[in-house]
Design a protein around this motif. Structure first.
Motif, PDB file in Angstrom:
ATOM      1  N   MET A  45       0.833  -1.191   0.000  1.00 55.39           N
ATOM      2  CA  MET A  45       0.000   0.000   0.000  1.00 55.39           C
ATOM      3  C   MET A  45       0.878   1.255   0.000  1.00 55.39           C
ATOM      4  N   GLU A  46       1.927   1.285   0.831  1.00 55.13           N
ATOM      5  CA  GLU A  46       2.820   2.440   0.919  1.00 55.13           C
ATOM      6  C   GLU A  46       3.544   2.666  -0.404  1.00 55.13           C
ATOM      7  N   ALA A  47       3.959   1.597  -1.073  1.00 55.75           N
ATOM      8  CA  ALA A  47       4.644   1.718  -2.358  1.00 55.75           C
ATOM      9  C   ALA A  47       3.717   2.320  -3.401  1.00 55.75           C
ATOM     10  N   THR A  48       2.443   1.969  -3.369  1.00 48.68           N
ATOM     11  CA  THR A  48       1.467   2.524  -4.304  1.00 48.68           C
ATOM     12  C   THR A  48       1.303   4.009  -4.081  1.00 48.68           C
ATOM     13  N   LYS A  49       1.288   4.447  -2.811  1.00 44.39           N
ATOM     14  CA  LYS A  49       1.177   5.878  -2.498  1.00 44.39           C
ATOM     15  C   LYS A  49       2.383   6.634  -3.041  1.00 44.39           C
ATOM     16  N   ARG A  50       3.594   6.079  -2.823  1.00 43.20           N
ATOM     17  CA  ARG A  50       4.808   6.739  -3.294  1.00 43.20           C
ATOM     18  C   ARG A  50       4.821   6.836  -4.815  1.00 43.20           C
ATOM     19  N   ALA A  51       4.328   5.812  -5.496  1.00 44.83           N
ATOM     20  CA  ALA A  51       4.321   5.799  -6.957  1.00 44.83           C
ATOM     21  C   ALA A  51       3.407   6.883  -7.514  1.00 44.83           C
ATOM     22  N   ALA A  52       2.423   7.305  -6.743  1.00 42.76           N
ATOM     23  CA  ALA A  52       1.486   8.325  -7.199  1.00 42.76           C
ATOM     24  C   ALA A  52       1.960   9.732  -6.874  1.00 42.76           C
ATOM     25  N   LEU A  53       3.146   9.850  -6.274  1.00 43.68           N
ATOM     26  CA  LEU A  53       3.674  11.157  -5.888  1.00 43.68           C
ATOM     27  C   LEU A  53       4.704  11.653  -6.900  1.00 43.68           C
ATOM     28  N   CYS A  54       4.953  12.935  -6.852  1.00 46.39           N
ATOM     29  CA  CYS A  54       5.966  13.583  -7.671  1.00 46.39           C
ATOM     30  C   CYS A  54       7.328  12.944  -7.412  1.00 46.39           C
ATOM     31  N   ALA A  55       8.070  12.649  -8.476  1.00 41.64           N
ATOM     32  CA  ALA A  55       9.387  12.035  -8.336  1.00 41.64           C
ATOM     33  C   ALA A  55      10.429  13.025  -7.830  1.00 41.64           C
ATOM     34  N   VAL A  56      10.123  14.315  -7.864  1.00 42.51           N
ATOM     35  CA  VAL A  56      11.088  15.329  -7.437  1.00 42.51           C
ATOM     36  C   VAL A  56      10.922  15.667  -5.963  1.00 42.51           C
ATOM     37  N   CYS A  57       9.724  16.103  -5.583  1.00 43.41           N
ATOM     38  CA  CYS A  57       9.512  16.530  -4.197  1.00 43.41           C
ATOM     39  C   CYS A  57       8.938  15.426  -3.311  1.00 43.41           C
ATOM     40  N   ALA A  58       8.324  14.430  -3.912  1.00 38.72           N
ATOM     41  CA  ALA A  58       7.706  13.303  -3.194  1.00 38.72           C
ATOM     42  C   ALA A  58       6.664  13.762  -2.171  1.00 38.72           C
ATOM     43  N   LEU A  59       6.091  14.942  -2.386  1.00 42.84           N
ATOM     44  CA  LEU A  59       5.079  15.472  -1.473  1.00 42.84           C
ATOM     45  C   LEU A  59       3.706  15.590  -2.113  1.00 42.84           C
ATOM     46  N   SER A  60       3.682  15.991  -3.359  1.00 38.40           N
ATOM     47  CA  SER A  60       2.425  16.257  -4.049  1.00 38.40           C
ATOM     48  C   SER A  60       2.113  15.140  -5.041  1.00 38.40           C
ATOM     49  N   PRO A  61       0.834  14.981  -5.358  1.00 40.02           N
ATOM     50  CA  PRO A  61       0.465  13.973  -6.359  1.00 40.02           C
ATOM     51  C   PRO A  61       1.072  14.332  -7.716  1.00 40.02           C
ATOM     52  N   ARG A  62       1.512  13.326  -8.429  1.00 43.38           N
ATOM     53  CA  ARG A  62       2.064  13.584  -9.763  1.00 43.38           C
ATOM     54  C   ARG A  62       0.929  13.969 -10.695  1.00 43.38           C
ATOM     55  N   LYS A  63       1.204  14.934 -11.579  1.00 42.33           N
ATOM     56  CA  LYS A  63       0.196  15.402 -12.524  1.00 42.33           C
ATOM     57  C   LYS A  63       0.695  15.295 -13.960  1.00 42.33           C
ATOM     58  N   TYR A  64       2.002  15.342 -14.129  1.00 45.64           N
ATOM     59  CA  TYR A  64       2.596  15.419 -15.458  1.00 45.64           C
ATOM     60  C   TYR A  64       3.724  14.406 -15.582  1.00 45.64           C
ATOM     61  N   LYS A  65       4.175  14.197 -16.835  1.00 41.77           N
ATOM     62  CA  LYS A  65       5.326  13.340 -17.099  1.00 41.77           C
ATOM     63  C   LYS A  65       6.321  14.115 -17.935  1.00 41.77           C
ATOM     64  N   CYS A  66       7.584  13.969 -17.622  1.00 40.17           N
ATOM     65  CA  CYS A  66       8.645  14.594 -18.404  1.00 40.17           C
ATOM     66  C   CYS A  66       8.566  14.065 -19.838  1.00 40.17           C
ATOM     67  N   PRO A  67       8.573  14.947 -20.824  1.00 44.61           N
ATOM     68  CA  PRO A  67       8.480  14.478 -22.202  1.00 44.61           C
ATOM     69  C   PRO A  67       9.702  13.673 -22.645  1.00 44.61           C
ATOM     70  N   ALA A  68      10.823  13.858 -21.987  1.00 43.77           N
ATOM     71  CA  ALA A  68      12.033  13.139 -22.389  1.00 43.77           C
ATOM     72  C   ALA A  68      12.144  11.769 -21.716  1.00 43.77           C
ATOM     73  N   CYS A  69      11.964  11.725 -20.406  1.00 42.97           N
ATOM     74  CA  CYS A  69      12.207  10.467 -19.679  1.00 42.97           C
ATOM     75  C   CYS A  69      10.964   9.887 -19.011  1.00 42.97           C
ATOM     76  N   GLU A  70       9.863  10.600 -19.088  1.00 42.53           N
ATOM     77  CA  GLU A  70       8.573  10.180 -18.529  1.00 42.53           C
ATOM     78  C   GLU A  70       8.555  10.110 -17.001  1.00 42.53           C
ATOM     79  N   SER A  71       9.476  10.774 -16.347  1.00 44.59           N
ATOM     80  CA  SER A  71       9.478  10.838 -14.887  1.00 44.59           C
ATOM     81  C   SER A  71       8.317  11.721 -14.437  1.00 44.59           C
ATOM     82  N   PRO A  72       7.539  11.286 -13.439  1.00 44.45           N
ATOM     83  CA  PRO A  72       6.381  12.071 -13.013  1.00 44.45           C
ATOM     84  C   PRO A  72       6.782  13.272 -12.155  1.00 44.45           C
TER      85      PRO A  72
END
Length: 127
Positions: A1-28
Motif C-alpha cells: 500500500m505504501e509503495a502505491t502511495k509513493r508511486a502516485a507522488l511527484c518524483a522530485v519533491c515526493a510530497l504532491s500527487p504527480r500530474k505530469y510526465k517529463c516528455p524526455a524520460c517520462e518521470s512524473p
C-alpha cells in the motif's frame, strides 16, 4: 500500500500527487518548479525511443505533418482567429474564454487541426 502511495507522488519533491510526465524520460512531476529542478538534474535521461520517434518516421508521417503544418499556418493567417487566440490568452477566466471561443467554427477548426497533429485519430497514422 505504501509503495502505491509513493508511486502516485511527484518524483522530485515526493510530497504532491504527480500530474505530469517529463516528455524526455517520462518521470512524473507535480509542478513547473519540480519540472525545472528535474530538467536541471542528472536524473533526466531521455528514453532512446522518445528521441527517435520525434526525429524519424515514415515519409507518409512526415508528409502528414507538413500538410497539417501548412493548414495550421493558413488558419493562423486569419485575423479573426488571431484575435480569438489573443482574447483567450489574455482572459482572466481562461475556461470561460475557451468555452466562448469554441462557439466560433473557425476556432473549432483550429483546435481540431492542432489535435490532429499532437494526437492523430486512430488509423490516421500507422506507427
Amino acid at each position: 500500500m505504501e509503495a502505491t502511495k509513493r508511486a502516485a507522488l511527484c518524483a522530485v519533491c515526493a510530497l504532491s500527487p504527480r500530474k505530469y510526465k517529463c516528455p524526455a524520460c517520462e518521470s512524473p512531476y507535480c509542478s513547473v518548479e519540480c519540472y525545472k529542478v528535474h530538467k536541471g538534474s542528472s536524473n533526466c535521461i531521455p528514453k532512446p525511443n522518445t528521441a527517435a520517434a520525434t526525429s524519424t518516421g515514415s515519409p507518409l508521417d512526415r508528409r502528414h505533418d507538413k500538410d497539417e503544418s501548412a493548414a495550421l499556418r493558413a488558419l493562423l493567417d486569419n485575423p479573426h482567429l488571431r484575435s480569438l487566440l489573443t482574447e483567450v490568452d489574455g482572459a482572466q477566466d481562461k475556461a470561460t474564454a475557451m468555452r466562448l471561443a469554441m462557439q466560433e467554427p473557425l476556432f473549432v477548426e483550429f483546435a481540431d487541426r492542432c489535435l490532429s497533429v499532437v494526437a492523430p485519430a486512430e488509423g490516421e497514422r500507422e506507427d
